[in-house]
Design a protein around this motif. Structure first.
Motif, mmCIF file in Angstrom:
data_model
loop_
_atom_site.group_PDB
_atom_site.id
_atom_site.type_symbol
_atom_site.label_atom_id
_atom_site.label_comp_id
_atom_site.label_asym_id
_atom_site.label_seq_id
_atom_site.Cartn_x
_atom_site.Cartn_y
_atom_site.Cartn_z
ATOM 1 N N THR A 118 -7.781 -1.114 -4.524
ATOM 2 C CA THR A 118 -8.776 -0.725 -4.031
ATOM 3 C C THR A 118 -9.622 -1.858 -3.267
ATOM 4 O O THR A 118 -8.802 -2.038 -2.468
ATOM 5 C CB THR A 118 -9.805 -1.438 -5.497
ATOM 6 O OG1 THR A 118 -9.785 -2.617 -5.699
ATOM 7 C CG2 THR A 118 -9.625 -0.757 -6.736
ATOM 8 N N THR A 119 -11.384 -2.057 -3.321
ATOM 9 C CA THR A 119 -11.637 -2.577 -1.410
ATOM 10 C C THR A 119 -11.378 -3.940 -1.931
ATOM 11 O O THR A 119 -11.564 -3.904 -3.016
ATOM 12 C CB THR A 119 -13.865 -1.738 -1.542
ATOM 13 O OG1 THR A 119 -13.390 -0.804 -1.648
ATOM 14 C CG2 THR A 119 -14.214 -2.578 -1.255
ATOM 15 N N SER B 123 -1.642 1.803 -4.691
ATOM 16 C CA SER B 123 -3.039 2.442 -4.601
ATOM 17 C C SER B 123 -3.405 0.677 -5.033
ATOM 18 O O SER B 123 -3.920 -0.055 -5.298
ATOM 19 C CB SER B 123 -4.043 3.375 -4.911
ATOM 20 O OG SER B 123 -3.232 4.045 -4.075
ATOM 21 N N GLU C 129 1.008 -1.782 0.087
ATOM 22 C CA GLU C 129 -0.193 0.511 -0.157
ATOM 23 C C GLU C 129 1.118 1.322 0.112
ATOM 24 O O GLU C 129 0.140 2.486 0.328
ATOM 25 C CB GLU C 129 -1.339 0.023 1.556
ATOM 26 C CG GLU C 129 -2.374 1.473 1.228
ATOM 27 C CD GLU C 129 -3.087 1.121 0.301
ATOM 28 O OE1 GLU C 129 -3.238 1.862 -0.606
ATOM 29 O OE2 GLU C 129 -3.396 -0.501 0.179
ATOM 30 N N THR D 108 -8.732 4.689 -10.146
ATOM 31 C CA THR D 108 -9.608 3.564 -7.980
ATOM 32 C C THR D 108 -10.508 4.288 -7.355
ATOM 33 O O THR D 108 -10.648 2.619 -6.797
ATOM 34 C CB THR D 108 -7.920 4.172 -6.705
ATOM 35 O OG1 THR D 108 -6.686 4.017 -7.216
ATOM 36 C CG2 THR D 108 -8.224 4.048 -5.664
ATOM 37 N N LYS D 109 -10.484 4.622 -7.626
ATOM 38 C CA LYS D 109 -11.756 4.913 -6.436
ATOM 39 C C LYS D 109 -13.270 4.372 -7.534
ATOM 40 O O LYS D 109 -13.638 3.720 -7.143
ATOM 41 C CB LYS D 109 -11.875 6.322 -6.571
ATOM 42 C CG LYS D 109 -13.732 6.856 -5.496
ATOM 43 C CD LYS D 109 -13.843 8.464 -4.893
ATOM 44 C CE LYS D 109 -15.099 7.883 -4.237
ATOM 45 N NZ LYS D 109 -15.340 9.697 -3.696
ATOM 46 N N GLY E 290 -6.884 -7.172 -3.221
ATOM 47 C CA GLY E 290 -7.415 -5.893 -4.381
ATOM 48 C C GLY E 290 -7.330 -5.856 -5.742
ATOM 49 O O GLY E 290 -5.854 -6.571 -5.925
ATOM 50 N N ILE F 230 -17.557 -2.064 -7.720
ATOM 51 C CA ILE F 230 -17.262 -3.886 -6.855
ATOM 52 C C ILE F 230 -17.758 -3.450 -5.434
ATOM 53 O O ILE F 230 -18.666 -4.429 -5.406
ATOM 54 C CB ILE F 230 -15.098 -3.705 -6.191
ATOM 55 C CG1 ILE F 230 -14.143 -4.105 -6.962
ATOM 56 C CG2 ILE F 230 -15.202 -5.081 -4.832
ATOM 57 C CD1 ILE F 230 -13.218 -3.468 -6.561
ATOM 58 N N LEU F 231 -18.113 -2.213 -4.728
ATOM 59 C CA LEU F 231 -19.084 -2.593 -4.064
ATOM 60 C C LEU F 231 -20.070 -2.820 -4.445
ATOM 61 O O LEU F 231 -20.804 -3.391 -3.839
ATOM 62 C CB LEU F 231 -19.065 -1.066 -2.902
ATOM 63 C CG LEU F 231 -17.991 -0.472 -2.424
ATOM 64 C CD1 LEU F 231 -17.804 0.219 -1.746
ATOM 65 C CD2 LEU F 231 -17.747 -2.193 -1.066
ATOM 66 N N SER G 23 -13.478 0.713 -6.961
ATOM 67 C CA SER G 23 -13.648 0.371 -5.364
ATOM 68 C C SER G 23 -15.255 0.943 -6.201
ATOM 69 O O SER G 23 -16.054 -0.329 -4.582
ATOM 70 C CB SER G 23 -13.389 1.434 -4.391
ATOM 71 O OG SER G 23 -12.294 1.013 -4.313
#
Length: 435
Positions: free
Chosen positions: A138-139, A136, A132, A377-378, A367, A384-385, A381
């Protein structure tokens, strides 16, 4: 004029031949496998194209013909559809996940991300603090931990000759014997003191002697009726309470005995990592340069430190290069593999002679890795959620972790081996001889 035209034709022909040779070389590159192409409409819209690095590991990424398939490829396809991007997949060159080399440079997929050779890494890549710091994540799309993979025949302890006594502890059997003798004595004593049991005609024998009381109690334990039948209310109360006691006791015994015979994990002498350190029959190790290895290296737990020291001293012999090599070594030799529990569950599902020990430590997740300044990255994430909330991740988990051992239920409910019931036959033989 003719010479100039002839020269121009030769130059154009040479350029075309060089281009065809370059394209053929790229198509034959073993490190690059073409992912499913986007449709023509998507290409016409000018969608961004991401270079994805991954690693070959069943069932995450596998080669099938000229394409890749697996859990990570399905996940990547779903993310591409949600976020509207194209992708080009390449297998990591050195076959490593990512660790710091001697010179301070990163190897594996993490190294390719840092060198800008790939935009993202979609693989069973564990999120760690060291990684990390340079990339970076992700979730996590999968949750896992560290477990112990064993072969059943090397991990199972020998069954005791009196295995049928295993459902109860020694203290329980002692308490049961004491309760039986006390109840029979109470039956004899209360029957002796009760007028209804002893004021019988002289030509009738009193049935509740002490020996007959023992026989009555043994009959109740076997759920069989036995004489004499109690006449007095006080004796009947004791008999009914004893019947209820034996009924509950037999139900508990049958339930525990069934569980012991049908379950393999209760027979494992290696239940925890402490058990693994104490034993001397099995060698154990993990993937070289993996996050699991560094987890034990950095842990302050004394047991974990002992595991690390063992692997470090014998690293040339106990550390393996690939996950497939680890599974094969567990199957072929007295070796226990320490690694990701979710991957071990897959190995146990595919190979019915393997089993994972109950203890799992170091909860962690897989991840998607990106560069630290990546704008993806965001969004990845969030996507994925959404996949988790919609149940798509659970669907992929069940799809690629389907167990082939379900077709072999005989392995779980198979015939009992002689040692499991040998004590019963011995008890029967002694009783027949005494009789």
């Amino acid at each position: 004029m003719d010479k100039g035209l002839h020269f121009t034709i030769c130059v154009v022909t040479a350029v075309l031949l060089l281009r065809e040779s370059s394209q053929a070389g790229e198509e034959n590159d073993p490190q690059v496998v073409a992912a499913p192409k986007s449709d023509s409409r998507g290409a016409a819209e000018g969608l961004p194209t991401l270079t994805v690095t991954t690693i070959l590991e069943d069932p995450y990424v596998m080669v099938r013909g000229a394409e890749l398939e697996g859990y990570c490829m399905d996940l990547l396809g779903a993310l591409a559809g949600m976020l509207r991007f194209q992708y080009r997949v390449k297998v990591v060159g050195d076959g490593q996940y990512g660790a710091v080399a001697a010179g301070g440079n990163w190897t594996g997929m993490i190294g390719e991300i840092l060198r800008r050779e790939a935009d993202i890494a979609v693989a069973p890549l564990t999120v760690t603090s060291a990684r990390e710091e340079v990339v970076s994540f992700t979730t996590p799309f999968l949750q896992t931990g560290i477990g112990i993979l064993l072969r059943k025949d090397t991990a199972s302890q020998d069954l005791s000759f009196f295995h049928f006594l295993s459902p109860f502890s020694k203290e329980t059997w002692t308490a049961l014997l004491f309760a039986y003798l006390l109840t029979c004595f109470c039956l004899f004593l209360v029957a002796r003191l009760s007028p209804c049991e002893w004021n019988e005609p002289k030509n009738e024998e009193n049935h509740f002697t002490f020996l007959n009381s023992l026989w009555f109690g043994a009959g109740a334990l076997a759920l069989q009726g036995a004489t004499p039948r109690p006449q007095a209310l006080s004796v009947r109360v004791i008999a009914v309470v004893w019947w209820l006691f034996t009924l509950a006791l037999l139900a508990a015994y049958i339930a525990n005995f069934t569980a012991l015979l049908s379950s393999g994990s209760e027979q494992l002498p290696i239940q925890t990592f402490e058990d693994l350190v104490k034993q001397r029959n099995l060698e154990f190790g993990t993937l070289e340069g993996s996050s699991t290895f560094y987890y034990f290296k950095n842990s302050k737990n004394p047991i974990h430190q002992m595991i690390y020291e063992y692997m470090e001293k014998r690293r040339e012999h106990v550390l393996v290069k690939t996950y497939q090599e680890a599974v094969q070594r567990v199957m072929d030799s007295n070796y226990a593999f320490i690694g990701e529990s979710i991957s071990q569950d897959l190995a146990a599902a595919r190979h019915c002679n393997l089993i994972r020990a109950p203890e799992v430590i170091g909860a962690r997740g897989f991840g998607i890795a990106t560069t630290q300044a990546s704008p993806w990255t965001k969004p990845l994430s969030v996507a994925i959620l959404k996949l988790r909330e919609s149940g798509d991740l659970d669907y992929l988990r069940n799809k690629w972790w389907e167990s082939s051992c379900l077709r072999h239920s005989r392995d779980r409910w198979g015939p009992l081996e002689p040692p499991a019931l040998g004590g019963l036959f011995l008890t029967l033989g002694i009783g027949l001889a005494l009789g």
